[in-house]
Design a protein around this motif. Structure first.
Motif, short mmCIF file in Angstrom:
data_model
loop_
_atom_site.label_atom_id
_atom_site.label_comp_id
_atom_site.label_asym_id
_atom_site.label_seq_id
_atom_site.Cartn_x
_atom_site.Cartn_y
_atom_site.Cartn_z
N ASP A 1 0.81 -1.21 0.00
CA ASP A 1 0.00 0.00 0.00
C ASP A 1 0.84 1.26 0.00
O ASP A 1 0.40 2.31 -0.47
CB ASP A 1 -0.93 0.01 1.22
N SER B 1 2.76 7.42 -0.08
CA SER B 1 1.86 6.80 -1.05
C SER B 1 1.21 7.90 -1.88
O SER B 1 1.26 9.08 -1.52
CB SER B 1 0.78 5.97 -0.34
N ASP C 1 -2.43 8.62 -4.35
CA ASP C 1 -3.73 8.09 -4.78
C ASP C 1 -4.59 9.26 -5.27
O ASP C 1 -4.32 10.42 -4.95
CB ASP C 1 -4.43 7.37 -3.64
N ASP D 1 -4.04 4.27 2.58
CA ASP D 1 -2.84 3.51 2.22
C ASP D 1 -1.84 3.49 3.38
O ASP D 1 -1.21 2.46 3.65
CB ASP D 1 -2.18 4.12 0.98
#
Length: 680
Positions: free
Chosen positions: A375, A391, A393, A416
């Motif tokens: 993740d 991370s 997204d 995440d």
């Protein structure tokens, strides 16, 4: 180009949206139009007595405002309005939301009912708290209705038909109205008194309506009942850029009592004058009829027809006529939905690339070595011991509300790091804006980033920077500007020395698998794009999706979580398969399919054939689970936005962990399976 705000979801605005959906050429020349309403539905006044009686579910009385907005390419913001700044042209909203700016404003807010601030005493509006209170009563319980007008009479008759013992407190000086119903009221055991007598379980006030106080506080001219005074064109006397209709307004030289009849009759006038006003043309006057026909139900398949002081009834044929008119009105505002055979590309995390091309490209990039499906990634900066985690997204807008979309995107992106057991420290944003006037781009960006910040600040995290882009494609006039925006976030977290972190694996034999909340957002929003999802289902899903899972991390650490992932675009099985692939060979998961919680409406929609556009590509995950069949199998490959955490922890800790989560209000958290050796 200008911005038009529709404040309130009353009958006039609902009919206005319908007109724009059916005849787009009747829309005013505004680049952005947004409806702001405290609820996603508006209750049709003609059916309220049936709901009070218990003869009709409240959902059958509801006008779906979100769907009307979708069909008419109007943005929808669900928020309570608390004020108006006429000088700066801003509508103030409750909570963390920034004010909404406007160039033109139309008010159709309904009205408030005065009521003493005491226990078991409610105004008849809004209706939802009244229905909740009535659900707790039993036949034979005593209730009191205060009021002398048509609403008080009809409410009293509806409650009597429900089996309650009703006391009606009516003023003697208004006997000229309620006296004509006295015999029927007494025939159904309604006690008519001039002052309250005895104790009751519930007291309802139908004592006349008033405009919201903030209308007068804003400096708008109002009458003695707080209703906005307008010209015959429906334009406010105090401001040429503000229109007002319905129970919150009154034409100054042609005053009429608050009534749904005039709200409906005002719709074509408002539509015409908004278009003319924004086009710089002269407005047309409206001359409402002096009286309106009222059809009043008796709660027992009869109705009266009232015209001023004249009236007939109760009559069964008048009741059938009333039912026909009510059904026709509701059908007019509820056009048929599309069918599952007419799919549209979904947004949110369902817009991500399917797993097959994604993994194939990454494998080729790494010279044939499959990538690790984690993740987030960790790294250590020189000279520091505590690693950073990062991370990224994002997705195209899921909802036509930029603040809410910013919030959902931030929650989705933060998960995440939460799935790794790492608290969020800060974020950066990449926002792709639609082509629009600079002031509208400014407002879209403000609302979006404020939504992101609403997620970060409670975590002690900060939005430290970002980048903006402008789309190279012209804006689509058939969609609200707010859904033509894309947002991506880089999320950073700091792992402190004493903290443990988790990957997707390895799983261990003897682990329990715990899901923190339900799934089904993919199919719900796919169906909503076609008008096939009940508004209550979308409301319930959004309520769950907006809950931050950051407070769960201490609980999961405490109860021995050692592997975790968040359920997002590849669905429950896709991400569970990743956990198995990150574990030693020879393990299997025994899944309790019936234990997996589903959002309200998800299973029903799947059974009807609805699917997210990403779900077919996710179906490959089912190859590892040949025993899963039918609707449940479809649910398990449904792509999720702001999905739950899937947690692996020792079996002996699972029950205590669920109890700890329930104490935090996570009532859907449940154990959905266990890990064992193959053949075990």
């Amino acid at each position: 180009m200008s911005q038009l705000l529709l404040a309130g979801g009353g009958h006039t605005h609902a009919l206005l949206l319908r007109r724009w959906a059916m005849h787009p050429s009747s829309r005013p020349a505004a680049e952005a139009i947004t409806l702001v309403s405290a609820g996603s539905t508006s209750l049709y006044s003609g059916l309220i007595p049936a709901a009070l009686q218990g003869a009709l579910p409240i959902d059958d009385c509801a006008i779906d405002l979100r769907e009307l907005c979708r069909r008419s390419a109007v943005g929808f913001v669900q928020a309570r309005i608390i004020g108006l700044d006429v000088q700066s042209r801003e509508l103030r909203l409750e909570g963390e939301r920034p004010a909404l700016r406007f160039d033109w404003l139309s008010l159709n807010l309904g009205a408030t009912v005065q009521c003493p601030d005491q226990a078991d005493c409610l105004p008849i509006k809004p209706l939802e708290p009244v229905l909740k209170a009535l659900a707790k009563l039993s036949p034979g319980d005593r209730v009191r209705v205060v009021g002398s007008g048509a609403a008080a009479v009809e409410v009293s008759l509806a409650l009597a038909a429900r089996g309650l013992l009703v006391q009606l407190v009516a003023r003697e000086r208004q006997r000229i109205f309620w006296g004509r119903f006295e015999a029927v009221l007494r025939a159904v055991s309604v006690q008519i008194v001039q002052a309250p007598q005895g104790s009751v379980r519930l007291e309802l006030h139908c004592t006349g309506s008033r405009g919201h106080r903030w209308l007068a506080s804003a400096g708008l001219p109002v009458d003695g009942h707080g209703r906005v005074l307008t010209q015959s064109t429906l334009r406010s006397l105090g401001n040429e850029r503000i229109f007002a209709v319905g129970d919150c307004a009154v034409v100054s030289n042609q005053p009429r009592p608050a009534s749904g009849v005039w709200a409906v009759r005002a719709a074509p006038v408002l539509a015409r004058n908004l278009k003319r006003a924004l086009g710089g043309e002269s407005l047309r006057s409206w001359h409402p009829q002096r009286r309106a026909l009222q059809l009043l139900g008796d709660g027992r398949s009869g109705a009266w027809a009232l015209w001023g002081t004249w009236g007939i009834g109760p009559s069964r044929w008048l009741w059938h006529w009333k039912q026909l008119l009510d059904q026709r009105f509701m059908a007019m505002l509820h056009p048929a939905a599309m069918t599952p055979a007419e799919p549209m590309l979904c947004c949110g995390c369902a817009a991500k690339l399917p797993e097959q091309p994604l993994m194939a490209a990454l494998t080729r990039l790494q010279g044939g070595r499959p990538p690790l499906a984690e993740d987030a990634a960790s790294f250590v900066t020189p000279g520091q011991l505590d690693p950073w985690w990062q991370s990224v997204d994002g997705f195209p807008a899921l909802v036509a509300d930029p603040w809410l979309n910013g919030r959902l995107t931030a929650l989705h992106a933060c998960s995440d790091l939460w799935a790794c057991g790492v608290p969020v420290a800060h974020a950066q944003a990449l926002v792709t804006m639609p082509q629009a006037a600079s002031n509208q781009q400014e407002d879209l960006l403000l609302q979006t980033l404020a939504g992101v910040r609403s997620v970060l600040q409670p975590q002690g995290a900060a939005l430290i920077g970002g980048h903006t882009l402008q789309s190279r494609e012209p804006a689509d006039l058939l969609r609200p500007l707010s859904v033509q925006l894309s947002l991506a976030l880089v999320i950073n977290g700091r792992q402190h020395e004493s903290q443990t972190t988790w990957g997707k694996g390895p799983l261990h034999a003897g682990d329990a698998l715990l899901l923190t909340r339900g799934i089904g957002s993919g199919v719900l929003f796919a169906a909503a794009m076609a008008g096939a999802a009940a508004p209550g289902w979308i409301d319930a899903a959004l309520t769950q999706m907006q809950r931050s899972q950051a407070p769960l991390l201490p609980v999961l650490h405490q109860h021995g979580c050692h592997a975790c992932t968040d359920i997002t675009g590849f669905g429950l099985l896709g991400h569970l398969n990743e956990m198995l692939e990150a574990s030693a060979a020879g393990l299997q998961v025994v899944l309790d399919a019936e234990a997996v919680p589903a959002f309200s409406g998800a299973l029903e929609l799947l059974a009807q054939g609805w699917r997210s556009s990403l779900a077919p590509a996710n179906g490959g995950a089912l190859q590892r689970w040949p025993r899963l069949q039918g609707v449940r199998a479809e649910l398990f490959v449904d792509p999720q936005t702001c999905g739950p955490l899937l947690v692996a922890l020792p079996q002996e800790q699972a029950g205590a962990c669920v109890q700890s989560l329930e104490r935090l209000g996570w009532l859907d958290a449940t154990v959905i399976g266990r890990v064992q050796q193959e053949g075990g």
